[in-house]
Scaffold this motif. Sequence first.
Motif, short mmCIF file in Angstrom:
data_model
loop_
_atom_site.label_atom_id
_atom_site.label_comp_id
_atom_site.label_asym_id
_atom_site.label_seq_id
_atom_site.Cartn_x
_atom_site.Cartn_y
_atom_site.Cartn_z
N PHE A 98 0.85 -1.18 0.00
CA PHE A 98 0.00 0.00 0.00
C PHE A 98 0.89 1.24 0.00
O PHE A 98 1.96 1.24 0.62
CB PHE A 98 -0.89 0.03 1.24
CG PHE A 98 -1.99 -0.99 1.20
CD1 PHE A 98 -3.24 -0.65 0.70
CD2 PHE A 98 -1.78 -2.28 1.64
CE1 PHE A 98 -4.25 -1.59 0.65
CE2 PHE A 98 -2.78 -3.23 1.58
CZ PHE A 98 -4.02 -2.88 1.09
N GLN A 105 -4.99 6.64 -1.06
CA GLN A 105 -4.39 5.33 -0.79
C GLN A 105 -4.34 4.54 -2.09
O GLN A 105 -5.30 4.50 -2.85
CB GLN A 105 -5.27 4.57 0.21
CG GLN A 105 -5.29 5.18 1.58
CD GLN A 105 -4.57 4.29 2.58
OE1 GLN A 105 -3.62 3.59 2.21
NE2 GLN A 105 -5.00 4.34 3.82
N PHE A 107 -3.13 0.76 -3.75
CA PHE A 107 -2.67 -0.60 -3.52
C PHE A 107 -2.02 -1.13 -4.79
O PHE A 107 -2.57 -1.01 -5.89
CB PHE A 107 -3.85 -1.50 -3.12
CG PHE A 107 -3.49 -2.95 -3.03
CD1 PHE A 107 -2.55 -3.38 -2.09
CD2 PHE A 107 -4.06 -3.88 -3.87
CE1 PHE A 107 -2.21 -4.73 -2.01
CE2 PHE A 107 -3.72 -5.22 -3.79
CZ PHE A 107 -2.80 -5.65 -2.85
N SER A 109 -0.75 -4.62 -6.22
CA SER A 109 -0.74 -6.05 -5.93
C SER A 109 0.55 -6.67 -6.44
O SER A 109 1.23 -6.12 -7.30
CB SER A 109 -1.95 -6.73 -6.55
OG SER A 109 -1.66 -7.11 -7.86
N LYS A 145 1.83 3.90 -11.54
CA LYS A 145 0.78 4.30 -12.49
C LYS A 145 -0.54 3.77 -11.98
O LYS A 145 -0.65 2.59 -11.63
CB LYS A 145 1.07 3.75 -13.87
CG LYS A 145 0.08 4.24 -14.92
CD LYS A 145 0.59 4.00 -16.30
CE LYS A 145 0.05 2.71 -16.86
NZ LYS A 145 0.41 2.51 -18.25
N ILE A 147 -4.01 2.27 -12.30
CA ILE A 147 -4.70 1.51 -13.33
C ILE A 147 -6.17 1.30 -12.99
O ILE A 147 -6.92 0.77 -13.80
CB ILE A 147 -4.03 0.14 -13.59
CG1 ILE A 147 -3.95 -0.66 -12.30
CG2 ILE A 147 -2.65 0.33 -14.17
CD1 ILE A 147 -3.65 -2.11 -12.56
N GLY A 148 -6.55 1.72 -11.82
CA GLY A 148 -7.97 1.61 -11.51
C GLY A 148 -8.31 2.47 -10.31
O GLY A 148 -7.48 2.66 -9.42
N THR A 149 -9.48 3.03 -10.33
CA THR A 149 -9.90 3.83 -9.18
C THR A 149 -11.29 3.38 -8.76
O THR A 149 -12.11 3.00 -9.59
CB THR A 149 -9.96 5.33 -9.52
OG1 THR A 149 -10.85 5.52 -10.62
CG2 THR A 149 -8.60 5.88 -9.89
N ARG A 150 -11.48 3.42 -7.47
CA ARG A 150 -12.85 3.22 -6.96
C ARG A 150 -13.25 4.52 -6.31
O ARG A 150 -12.63 4.99 -5.35
CB ARG A 150 -12.86 2.08 -5.95
CG ARG A 150 -14.06 2.17 -5.01
CD ARG A 150 -14.24 0.91 -4.25
NE ARG A 150 -14.57 -0.18 -5.17
CZ ARG A 150 -14.83 -1.41 -4.77
NH1 ARG A 150 -14.77 -1.73 -3.50
NH2 ARG A 150 -15.14 -2.35 -5.63
N PHE A 157 -10.25 5.25 -3.78
CA PHE A 157 -9.20 4.27 -3.57
C PHE A 157 -8.67 3.87 -4.94
O PHE A 157 -9.42 3.74 -5.91
CB PHE A 157 -9.74 3.05 -2.83
CG PHE A 157 -8.70 2.03 -2.55
CD1 PHE A 157 -7.70 2.26 -1.60
CD2 PHE A 157 -8.69 0.82 -3.23
CE1 PHE A 157 -6.74 1.31 -1.35
CE2 PHE A 157 -7.72 -0.13 -2.97
CZ PHE A 157 -6.74 0.12 -2.03
N CYS A 158 -7.35 3.69 -5.01
CA CYS A 158 -6.74 3.39 -6.31
C CYS A 158 -5.94 2.12 -6.24
O CYS A 158 -5.42 1.75 -5.18
CB CYS A 158 -5.81 4.52 -6.74
SG CYS A 158 -6.59 6.11 -6.84
N ILE A 159 -5.83 1.47 -7.38
CA ILE A 159 -4.81 0.44 -7.49
C ILE A 159 -3.83 0.87 -8.56
O ILE A 159 -4.19 1.52 -9.55
CB ILE A 159 -5.40 -0.95 -7.79
CG1 ILE A 159 -6.32 -0.90 -8.99
CG2 ILE A 159 -6.11 -1.51 -6.60
CD1 ILE A 159 -6.83 -2.24 -9.38
N VAL B 158 -7.15 -5.66 -13.18
CA VAL B 158 -7.34 -5.58 -11.74
C VAL B 158 -7.31 -7.00 -11.18
O VAL B 158 -8.06 -7.88 -11.61
CB VAL B 158 -8.69 -4.89 -11.43
CG1 VAL B 158 -8.94 -4.91 -9.93
CG2 VAL B 158 -8.69 -3.49 -11.96
N TYR B 161 -9.39 -11.65 -6.16
CA TYR B 161 -9.09 -12.58 -5.06
C TYR B 161 -10.33 -13.40 -4.75
O TYR B 161 -11.44 -12.92 -4.87
CB TYR B 161 -8.64 -11.81 -3.81
CG TYR B 161 -7.41 -10.97 -4.04
CD1 TYR B 161 -6.15 -11.53 -3.92
CD2 TYR B 161 -7.52 -9.63 -4.39
CE1 TYR B 161 -5.02 -10.77 -4.15
CE2 TYR B 161 -6.40 -8.87 -4.62
CZ TYR B 161 -5.14 -9.42 -4.51
OH TYR B 161 -4.03 -8.68 -4.74
N LEU B 173 -9.46 -3.51 -5.67
CA LEU B 173 -9.99 -2.24 -5.18
C LEU B 173 -10.56 -2.36 -3.77
O LEU B 173 -10.77 -1.37 -3.08
CB LEU B 173 -11.07 -1.73 -6.15
CG LEU B 173 -10.53 -1.23 -7.48
CD1 LEU B 173 -11.62 -1.12 -8.50
CD2 LEU B 173 -9.85 0.13 -7.28
#
Lengths: 176, 473
Positions: A98, A105, A107, A109, A145, A147-150, A157-159, B158, B161, B173
Amino acid sequence: MFFHIVLERNMQLHPRHFGRNLREHLISKLMKDVEGTCSGRHGFVVAITGVESIGKGLIRDGTGFVTFPVKYQCVVFRPFKGEILEAVVTMVNKMGFFAEAGPVQIFVSNHLIPDDMEFQSGDMPNYTTSDGSVKIQKDSEVRLKIIGTRVDATEIFCIGTIKDDFLGVINDPTTI
Amino acid sequence: MSVEPFNRLVKLTARAFYDDITTKGDNQPKTGRSDNRGIAVVVLDALTRRQWVREEDLAKDLKLHSKQLRRTLRFFEEEKLVTRDHRKETAKGAKIYSAAVAATTEGPPFGKEGEEKIKLHTHSYCCLDYAQIYDVVRYRIHRMKKKLKDELESKNTVQEYICPNCGRRYNALDALRLVSLEDEYFHCENCNGELVAESDKLAAQEAGDGDDNARRRRREKLKDMLQKMEVQLKPLMEQLNRVKDLSAPEFGSLQAWEARASAAGRAVNGDSSSNDPSKSSQGYGGTPMPFLGDTKVEVAFAGAEGKEVDVKSETGNASLKVLPPWMIKQGMNLTKEQRGEVKQESKMDGSSAAAPSGFSDDKKSNVEDDKKSLQDEYVKAYYAALLKKQQELEEAAKQQESSNTAVSDGLSGMSNRQVGMKSKREDDEGDDDVDWEEAPVAGNTSESFKVNDLNVEAAASPEDEDDIDWEEG
C-alpha cells in the motif's frame, strides 16, 4: 491531478459569531469543514485559496442558525486512471503493498510488481530484486501508475502498478 | 529517393488495414449492392499512381460516384494518409491544375483557353502524404503490439481474489478493507478465511476448472493473435524498415506542386506548347498581359533545350546523383564566372555566333559545344527579329545579373533570379507571371524527388526555369 476550481457550500453559522468578525468566523469554519474532505465528484479538497462571494444569510426557523451560501476557490486533487503518481509506501505484505500519495491510498498487488522482485518476509517485509539493488519497503518512495480507481461518495481508492517503464522505487529510505 | 518503395508501403498498408473498411454509415443496412469493401484499397492504389489529383477526376477515372469517393477520402484524411485541399476557383483556375496534370502524366497538351466562366466552384484535391503515412503506420503497429502484449501480461488488469472457503470474490480495489492486522494476507470479510489471488493454481482449482480454462484459452488466443500479427504484417514491417532511411517524397502544397508541374510540362512540350506558360501564368494573378514576356521565355527554351539534353546524359551517367540538375548548372556557371559573363553578353548581342561557342569550348565537352552553337544560332536568328531597344535594355539587365552571379555563390540561385526579375520588371510589365511561376519552384527543396519520379524531361524542368531567368534577365 490537481485542479483549481470554484465550489459552493451553504455554511451554517451559530448566532454567537455574529458581529464584526462574522466573515472571519465564516471562513475559518469553512476551512475547517472542507479542507481534507473528499467528494467523489471533485476529489480531495486540498486547500481553500480564496472566497469569491458570500451570499445573503438566511435565518433558519427555530434554531437561530444562519445559512450563508459561500462560493470559494480551492485546490482539489483527483486521481485518474493512467495517471503517474509518486507515493510513499505505507505497508508491505505478501499480497502487494500500500502506498499513499497525499490523501490517496493506492494498492499495488504483487502481480503488478515486476517479476524479478521477490517478497521477503521478516521484521521489515519488503520486495527485493534478486541482486538486492532495489528494495521496496515501508517508507520507500515509488513512482507508480494508477490503473484503476474506486470512487465512492466520500472516498477514493486506487490500485496501481509499477510494472512498466520508468516506474518503481525513486528513493530508498535506507540509503539516506 | 524514389517514390516506389513508398508506393509499395501504401499498397501494403491498404491491404493490411483498410481491406474491409466500408465507408457506409453503420445504420445503413448492408446489402450486396451497397457493399463497398475494398474500395479503400482501390482508391489508395490509384493515388499511388498520381500526385495531386482533383477528386472529380479521380472519381471519373475510378468510375466511382464522387460522393462515394469523397467519403472514402474523408476517411483517409482522418486516418492521416491523405492530404486534401479545397479551393474556390473559376473554370480557368481549374485549368492551371489541368495543365499541371497534363505535364505530369504526359497527356495531350491542354486545350484552348477560351471560355471563361466567372462562376466559382469549390474543387477538392487530394494527395498522399507519404511522410505522414510512414509515421501513421508505424504508430498503428506499435499500438497493436502494445495492446496485445499488455493484455498478455495482464499488465493493467485488476487483480481478483477468491475466498477458498465461501467462494466469495474480491478485487484489488477492495484491498483496503481486506487487509488484516494479524498477518500479511487478505482475509474474507465474511468468514475471515485467507484469500488467494485468482490466478494462483490453488484458487483456480477451488474456484472451478472452467474459469481457469477460459483464462488459459484467452491467453493462448492472445498469444496466437500476436504471432499471427507478426507473420502477417511482416512484409509491411520489412517495407517500413526499407523505407526508414529514405526521405519521403514530398509534393508540397497544392499550389507549389502545380507551379512545379506546369513548369515541368513546359519543359517537356518545349516551344510547341508555348501557350501553356501564358495560360498558367494568368491563373492567379488574373491579369492577362501582352505577350511581351512570352517572347523572352521562348528564347529561354532554346537555351534550355540544349542544356536539357546535356542534363539528360548527365543523369543517365550518374543516376545516383542527388543534386537537382539546376544545382549542377549553377556550379558550372560559377566555375567560369568571368567568361560566362562575357559569353552571355555576346550571346545577347546575337551578332557573333562564333564567340560563344569558342568560350564554351573551354569549359564543356564537344557534344555540348555543338549544342551551344546550335543554340546560339537560334538565339541569333531570333534576336535579329527583336527590336533594338529591347535588346539594349536586356543587355543592361543581363550585365547586372551576371555581375551578381559573379559575386554570389551557388546558394543564391534564387536571389540571382530575383535580381534578374527586378531589372526586367523595369522594362516590361509581363514579368509578373514569370515571377509567380518561379518562386515556388525556386523555393522548393524537394526537387530531387521529382527528378526520379517523373521522367527525365520533367527533371529538366527546374533547369529550364533557371535558364529562363538566366537568359532573359
